[in-house]
Design a protein around this motif. Structure first.
Motif, PDB file in Angstrom:
ATOM      1  N   TRP A  98      26.852  14.170  27.960  1.00  0.00           N
ATOM      2  CA  TRP A  98      27.811  13.972  26.877  1.00  0.00           C
ATOM      3  C   TRP A  98      28.101  12.502  26.607  1.00  0.00           C
ATOM      4  CZ3 TRP A  98      32.427  11.783  28.576  1.00  0.00           C
ATOM      5  CH2 TRP A  98      32.732  11.934  29.930  1.00  0.00           C
TER       6      TRP A  98
ATOM      7  N   SER B 209      26.458   9.613  23.182  1.00  0.00           N
ATOM      8  CA  SER B 209      27.180   9.690  21.916  1.00  0.00           C
ATOM      9  C   SER B 209      27.755   8.313  21.621  1.00  0.00           C
ATOM     10  CB  SER B 209      28.317  10.706  22.024  1.00  0.00           C
ATOM     11  OG  SER B 209      29.239  10.514  20.971  1.00  0.00           O
TER      12      SER B 209
ATOM     13  N   GLU C 153      30.317   7.637  20.235  1.00  0.00           N
ATOM     14  CA  GLU C 153      31.781   7.684  20.297  1.00  0.00           C
ATOM     15  C   GLU C 153      32.315   7.340  21.688  1.00  0.00           C
ATOM     16  OE1 GLU C 153      32.510  11.662  19.112  1.00  0.00           O
ATOM     17  OE2 GLU C 153      31.879  11.309  17.043  1.00  0.00           O
TER      18      GLU C 153
END
Length: 196
Positions: free
Chosen positions: A72, A75, A77
């Motif tokens: 994860w 990303s 972000e």
């Protein structure tokens, strides 16, 4: 304490350091805003729990493993703040090869020790690190702390060079890298016999 972080998750693979973190949070009145997780790396942290991820105080190889195991983090972000105690070249190379960019890097000092702190983010662009970038990253040659970091790197490389020369190996690549770091960061050559 300053209100810049509304909530946090703290993880460790061992209960002792995690309990120490709980006591520190209690002492500063922030324990109600921190979730303490006994886990390996980021395995117990949910992706929606963190925008900024700090991994500090361990070797570059372990930091890289933790980053790569947490899919994860791939990303844009997510922002990574990474502070390797050792093996920083392995971390820099691995980040670039796996699609992360090092956006900023600074040397930090604690007593007699000097470390590097990297700000990295996933871009998806896989690159190969040059030998100079692997060892010095994005550290500014103008920063005095970066120069002290470069001195430490040069000592380590001089020790490796000494070993290669002792075994009658080819010192060419190490000599070139040392010369490049010395030139860019204004580091003098070590005197013979002062290794380590």
């Amino acid at each position: 304490l300053n209100g810049r972080v509304s909530a946090a998750a703290a993880s460790d693979i061992r209960e002792g350091p995690l309990e120490s973190a709980r006591r520190t949070a209690d002492r500063y009145g922030t324990a109600d805003r921190i979730r303490f997780v006994l886990c390996d790396g980021l395995s117990g942290i949910r992706k929606e729990e963190a925008e900024d991820i700090v991994i500090a105080g361990m070797g570059g190889e372990l930091i890289l493993r933790i980053v790569l195991e947490a899919g994860w983090l791939c990303s844009p972000e997510k922002r990574l703040i990474l502070q390797p105690m050792t093996m920083a070249p392995v971390l820099r190379k691995g980040l670039l090869e796996n699609g992360f960019s090092i956006l900023e890097e600074r040397a930090a000092e604690e007593g007699e020790r000097v470390y590097t702190v990297l700000h990295a983010q996933y871009t998806g662009e896989r690159k190969e690190a040059s030998p100079l970038f692997a060892y010095m990253g994005a550290l500014s040659p103008e920063d005095p702390a970066s120069r002290r970091y470069a001195e430490r790197v040069c000592r380590d490389l001089e020790n490796r060079l000494y070993g290669v020369q002792s075994e009658n190996g080819d010192p060419g690549e190490l000599e070139s890298l040392l010369a490049e770091i010395r030139k860019q960061y204004g580091v003098g050559a070590a005197r013979r016999g002062l290794r380590g």
